[in-house]
Design a protein around this motif. Structure first.
Motif, PDB file in Angstrom:
ATOM      1  N   GLU A  83      -9.612  55.137  -5.506  1.00 52.63           N
ATOM      2  CA  GLU A  83     -10.091  56.026  -6.391  1.00 52.63           C
ATOM      3  C   GLU A  83     -11.231  55.454  -7.616  1.00 52.63           C
ATOM      4  O   GLU A  83     -10.966  54.072  -7.529  1.00 52.63           O
ATOM      5  N   HIS A  84     -12.029  55.926  -8.259  1.00 53.01           N
ATOM      6  CA  HIS A  84     -12.903  55.220  -9.221  1.00 53.01           C
ATOM      7  C   HIS A  84     -13.074  56.150 -10.414  1.00 53.01           C
ATOM      8  O   HIS A  84     -13.552  57.224 -10.416  1.00 53.01           O
ATOM      9  N   PRO A  85     -12.336  55.715 -11.569  1.00 47.35           N
ATOM     10  CA  PRO A  85     -12.802  56.091 -13.003  1.00 47.35           C
ATOM     11  C   PRO A  85     -14.202  55.858 -13.561  1.00 47.35           C
ATOM     12  O   PRO A  85     -14.474  54.727 -13.796  1.00 47.35           O
TER      13      PRO A  85
ATOM     14  N   CYS B  67     -17.940  51.997 -12.558  1.00 45.78           N
ATOM     15  CA  CYS B  67     -16.564  52.157 -12.492  1.00 45.78           C
ATOM     16  C   CYS B  67     -15.652  51.456 -13.567  1.00 45.78           C
ATOM     17  O   CYS B  67     -16.061  50.240 -13.740  1.00 45.78           O
TER      18      CYS B  67
ATOM     19  N   ILE C  18     -12.602  50.779 -13.153  1.00 43.93           N
ATOM     20  CA  ILE C  18     -11.722  49.896 -12.442  1.00 43.93           C
ATOM     21  C   ILE C  18     -12.428  48.416 -12.789  1.00 43.93           C
ATOM     22  O   ILE C  18     -13.438  48.426 -11.936  1.00 43.93           O
TER      23      ILE C  18
ATOM     24  N   HIS D  52     -13.826  46.208  -9.881  1.00 43.27           N
ATOM     25  CA  HIS D  52     -14.900  47.227  -9.186  1.00 43.27           C
ATOM     26  C   HIS D  52     -16.131  46.903  -9.903  1.00 43.27           C
ATOM     27  O   HIS D  52     -17.168  46.790  -9.215  1.00 43.27           O
TER      28      HIS D  52
HETATM   29 CU    CU Z   1     -13.730  51.758  -8.697  1.00 41.84          CU
END
Ligand code: CU
Ligand code: C2O
Length: 500
Positions: A427-429, A480, A482, A485
């Motif tokens: 997943e990517h916020p 992103c 995270i 990332h």
């Molecule tokens: Cu991400």
């Protein structure tokens, strides 16, 4: 190793249960000096006349004090003038007192952890005298504040503040809401080590609650009392660093709060973890969502569970219908007997005393529904990852790994549909600096999120569309949240041209 535990508020900040928010604390009566005439004309005339005697200060009455927020200790505004708040902020190495028997070497702002809670009123000018006493460069990014790009803390726009140097951040806060601040240089390390704080911008006429509480939610990875080296493992490069200790306002087990049956409170939540999406609920009390990244909602809504992707904020209106213990719970995925299960951990307890207190209806100010329009342009952000034998895992947007130049150009005022396309499992916020957007509902809990946002969770193997109104000119990061990332490449810029 310590297991994941929970938190509550700083004991010292807790007062008697009925101290409430001080929104109605006695106004300081403004006593006009024995005056001649306060009209502007008269003042101008007077000033033109020699020997007119002392000038009469035609100042408006002082504004009522800001609501008191129970949580991390607040920064002190050193500027007595209305309309300007002025703070100092210093980053340095500190000891993080996570629990009585757990002290960890990390970073702090103003020798505290979390950093001081900043408060302003919407429209205020904010001045922050920042000093970097770390032995590495840093910046301060004001996450969610739609301020000029030069003040945004992006290392692409602002030269990072070198060790021993200072920088003056100065901007006007255009929106009320719950925001936060953190570094934007080697953010996966600097944020994890403790550099973060909440920034509350109060509404012009804040709704009055019995109390307001702030919850800065984090997790930290510890090996004993040490923060292990960064990006050393494949799981950390793939999923970001997930901690093994949950922290609420910097504490493993914060002191319980105190409240009274019948009271209604405003809770502000921010998830500052590097990677962990928090899945929260409330036991022993009931809540509805009244605000999100972009401030109060036009239509508050009720829900049992709330997903907070990293970077996101929620404002809750919490009702205590009965006496007892109210708990803020985080539902955490843990591996038990080889299977992934959700286990509840208490983040904060509030002891609710019996009381006569009848629920006082809180009148929320009318919030404007987001201005919709027809998107004049559609762009795609496609996320993927590649493994390189030399540099390990890299993360990309549209096949680009931290490109030097903005990947899209827009005109100020453009209304843009952005398709966030994620064809992998992680997943990517996704966070866009300097602008708000709306999430186009797509039928999943992650995307049924009304209101204005600056961060949206894009689950694995999914597409999420957002509508952004690009009102704020400048070069803006899109990345992103995270942080592993982002620092491994998943960070681009867009440029909004000021055509006026
Ligand atoms: Cu991400
Ligand atoms: Cu909260 Cu670019 O980050």
């Amino acid at each position: 190793m310590r297991t994941i535990l929970v938190v509550s508020l700083l004991a010292g900040a807790l007062a008697a249960c009925d101290d409430g928010a001080s929104g109605e604390s006695p106004m300081i009566e403004f006593e006009p000096e024995p005056v001649v005439d306060q009209s502007v004309d008269a003042a101008i005339e007077d000033s033109a006349v020699i020997d007119a005697g002392p000038m009469v200060d035609a100042m408006p009455p002082p504004l009522p004090p800001l609501p008191e927020i129970i949580g991390p200790s607040a920064a002190v505004d050193s500027n007595p003038a209305d309309g300007v708040v002025e703070f100092t902020l210093r980053a340095s190495q500190v000891t993080l007192p996570l629990a009585d028997d757990l002290q960890v070497r990390g970073y702090g702002y103003d020798d505290q952890f979390p950093g001081p809670l900043f408060q302003a009123r919407v429209g205020d000018e904010v001045v922050v005298h920042f000093t970097n006493d770390l032995d590495e460069p840093t910046t301060v990014h004001w996450h969610g504040l739609r301020i000029p790009a030069e003040m945004d803390g992006s290392p692409r726009v602002q030269d990072p503040v070198r060790p021993g140097e200072t920088f003056e951040y100065r901007f006007t806060v255009p929106d009320a809401g719950t925001f936060w601040y953190h570094p934007h240089v080697r953010s996966n390390e600097q944020v994890e080590k403790g550099l973060y704080g909440m920034f509350v911008v109060h509404e012009a006429e804040p709704p009055v609650f019995d109390a307001e509480r702030a919850f800065v939610l984090d997790d930290i990875l510890l090996n004993g009392d040490q923060i292990p080296a960064f990006l050393q493992t494949h799981p950390e490069q793939m999923h970001g660093r997930s901690g093994n200790v949950l922290l609420t306002n910097g504490k493993v087990e914060p002191a319980p709060g105190a409240a009274q049956k019948g009271h209604v409170e405003r809770w502000r939540l921010v998830n500052v973890a590097n990677a962990r999406t928090m899945d929260v609920s409330l036991e022993g009390a009931r809540f509805r969502v009244i605000g999100t990244d972009g401030g109060l909602l036009a239509e508050p809504y009720e829900t049992e569970r709330l997903q907070l992707a990293v970077g996101q904020r929620y404002d809750l209106e919490v009702h205590y219908d009965s006496a007892g213990t109210a708990r803020l719970i985080s539902h955490v995925r843990v591996i038990e007997d080889g299977a992934v299960v959700l286990r509840p951990f208490t983040l904060q307890t509030v002891e609710v005393a019996a009381g006569e207190g009848l629920p006082v209806p809180v009148a929320l100010p009318e919030a404007d529904p987001p201005a919709r329009g027809r998107p004049i342009r559609t762009v795609n952000f496609e996320f993927d990852t590649v493994a390189s034998p030399i540099s390990g895992q890299r993360w990309r947007i549209n096949g680009l790994d931290m490109p030097e130049e903005p990947i899209f150009e827009f005109q100020k005022g453009d209304y843009v549909r952005m398709n966030l396309i994620n064809e992998a499992n992680q997943e990517h916020p996704f966070h866009l600096h300097g602008q708000f957007f709306e999430i186009l509902p797509a039928g999943t809990p992650e995307t049924e999120q009304p209101g204005l946002k600056d961060t949206v969770l894009v689950p694995g193997n999914s597409r999420v569309s957002i509508f952004a109104r690009l009102d704020n000119p400048g070069r803006w990061m899109a990345h992103c949240h995270i942080l592993e990332h982002a620092e491994l490449g998943m960070m681009v810029e867009i440029e909004v041209l000021d055509t006026e």
